[in-house]
Scaffold this active site. Structure first.
Site, short mmCIF file in Angstrom:
data_model
loop_
_atom_site.label_atom_id
_atom_site.label_comp_id
_atom_site.label_asym_id
_atom_site.label_seq_id
_atom_site.Cartn_x
_atom_site.Cartn_y
_atom_site.Cartn_z
CG HIS A 147 -0.37 0.29 2.52
ND1 HIS A 147 -0.03 -0.71 3.42
CD2 HIS A 147 -0.03 1.45 3.13
CE1 HIS A 147 0.46 -0.15 4.51
NE2 HIS A 147 0.47 1.15 4.36
CG ASP A 177 0.13 -4.04 2.82
OD1 ASP A 177 0.26 -3.43 1.74
OD2 ASP A 177 0.10 -3.47 3.92
CB SER A 250 3.21 1.71 6.17
OG SER A 250 1.98 1.39 6.72
#
Length: 500
Positions: A147, A177, A250
């Site tokens: 993402h 992911d 992230s």
């Protein structure tokens, strides 16, 4: 891009990378979710001293030694104005960006939008964001979240020595992911990779990343749980921690106290979009499998069984005479799927795959999703009160995605509370159902359990029913609850009804 709210608690599951940046700051990306040897350079890990005053390890050596292998990732690109339906929940797809639905002019402006929420003449929307990553090979391979680089046309990787490189996205896998980047450099610092299987609940862990753009920030905590399943992320058994991670973390590494990377920081649970004590990381063992596939082929593949499944609650356990509420209840089997060819049936409870116990339905999704298409698996099921063994050869998830059914788990006491009738010939013809009983009226326990008028009852406790007498007989011999297999609007689902 917006965050996805989880009704009814309104808890937000937010991806922790900074999302599309407007003039005022960051917004958060929404959740939409093999095999050569790892290429990471083997490094002797530093010993971590313990702070005897508070019982916590001293992570300074890890931060000093491996911080240079953690990178900041900046992305830019465009997103089609009509693509919001792929990023937002259905309830938000036709909203007006930047407007409160309670605004008196909200409906006025909404009427001028296109079919997918775009205003007439609206151009593609710019996408800018930041995240983190870590170098796993000296020649420039970098792991991060899928993402983080979604919708990106330009990806810039910045090292701690302030050098910047344009990165190529070798491939990304939205199901897990995980994404792999490549920069043209050599002799780069790397992180050592550990074994997430050996991770223990309560163990100290360390995150390094770029929260809100603050590069190489360090935060620490403990492992709260392993094998966590999150909504729409059935392929990943997440590591849950209480490490403070925020938008921008992230894709960054999660280290154990020995200085080994055991996860990729990916998501947080939050009311506000910021850290509130729950963060989730992708196990490094899974990430490496995906990385190896992407490096070899440019993409990752996942296996498919071809069943719709539900969790086994206490009501189902009572209905199917299970000793405890564990397993994955098969609500539907796709025709022609590997499950169909293996002989799986609606009403079977899958208890083990290749000897590995299935406690919750997400355990099955993760095991199958991490398997390779074409792989043969041994399936232990519970059928009609006894254990059976089946064998299946898995298919490819890209051919057709499996479905996970959800049932209302509420139930009441008393009689079943259903008024039933047989299907008319025209209804059998139109629906393609050979047998079944239409719900004409519902009350009592069945109504509390979520059964609706016009539902078609196909089976009770795994036994197909053709008439009302069969239903009465099965219900009368059941002590606590019955499991109804119903068809509703073309989908099959089990509903537990507590009757005593």
């Amino acid at each position: 891009m917006t965050m996805r709210s989880m009704a009814p608690s309104r808890l937000v599951l937010a991806l922790v990378a900074a999302g599309a940046l407007g003039g005022a700051g960051a917004t958060f990306l929404t959740i939409s979710h093999v095999s050569a040897a790892p290429t990471a350079v083997t490094v002797t890990t530093p010993a971590v001293a313990s702070n005897s005053a508070i019982g916590a390890p001293d992570f300074s050596q890890i931060a000093e030694r491996y911080g240079a292998a953690v990178v900041n990732i900046s992305v830019s690109g465009t997103k089609a104005a009509t693509d919001d339906s792929q990023q937002e929940p259905a309830a938000q797809r036709r909203g007006v960006p930047g407007m409160d639905p309670n605004d008196p002019f909200y409906e006025f402006f909404r009427r001028f939008q296109g079919p997918n929420g775009a205003m007439p003449g609206q151009r593609d929307q710019p996408v800018r964001g930041q995240g983190s990553g870590f170098i796993v090979s000296g020649n420039g391979l970098i792991l991060t979240n899928a993402h983080v680089v979604r919708d990106a046309k330009d990806v810039t990787v910045k090292l701690t020595d302030r050098r910047e490189f344009q990165a190529k996205v070798l491939g990304s896998d939205p199901k897990t992911d995980v994404a792999v980047l490549k920069i043209e450099a050599s002799n780069l610092p790397v992180v050592p990779l550990g074994d997430s299987h050996n991770l223990r609940v309560g163990e100290w862990v360390l995150a390094i990343g770029s929260p809100f753009g603050f590069e190489n920030s360090v935060s620490a905590g403990v492992v709260s749980a392993k094998g966590r399943a999150l909504p729409d992320d059935g392929f990943v058994p997440f590591i849950q921690t209480d490490v403070a991670v925020n938008p921008g973390n992230s894709g960054g590494p999660l280290f154990n106290s020995r200085g080994e990377v055991i996860g990729i920081n990916s998501q947080i649970f939050s009311h506000t979009g910021g850290y509130q004590g729950l963060s989730f990381a992708i196990p490094i063992d899974l990430a490496i499998k995906i990385k190896d596939q992407i490096v070899a082929t440019g993409k990752a593949s996942h296996a498919r069984l071809g069943v719709a499944i539900q969790d086994v609650n206490q009501g189902f356990a009572d209905s199917f005479k299970l000793d405890k509420p564990e397993g994955a209840l098969v609500a539907n089997v796709d025709k022609g799927s590997p499950a169909d060819r293996a002989g799986l049936q609606a009403g079977d409870v899958i208890r083990k795959i290749n000897g590995q116990p299935i406690i919750a339905s997400n355990d099955l999704s993760a095991l199958i999703g991490q398997s390779a298409p074409g792989q043969k698996v041994a399936i232990e099921i519970w059928r009609q009160g006894k254990r059976e063994e089946l064998s299946a050869q898995l298919g490819d998830a890209s051919d057709k995605a499996g479905k996970v059914a959800k049932a209302d788990e509420s139930a009441g006491k008393g009689k079943l509370g259903l008024a039933l009738r047989a299907l008319e010939p025209s209804e059998r013809r139109d629906s393609g159902l050979a047998t079944g009983l239409v719900v004409e009226g519902v009350s009592g326990a069945a109504e509390l359990a979520g059964v609706r008028p016009s539902d078609v009852v196909l089976a009770v406790n795994g036994t197909a029913v053709k008439n009302v007498e069969q239903v009465r007989e099965i219900v009368s011999s059941s002590n606590k609850s019955v499991a109804l297999l119903i068809e509703r609007e073309g989908s099959k689902i089990f509903v537990p009804v507590r009757i005593g």
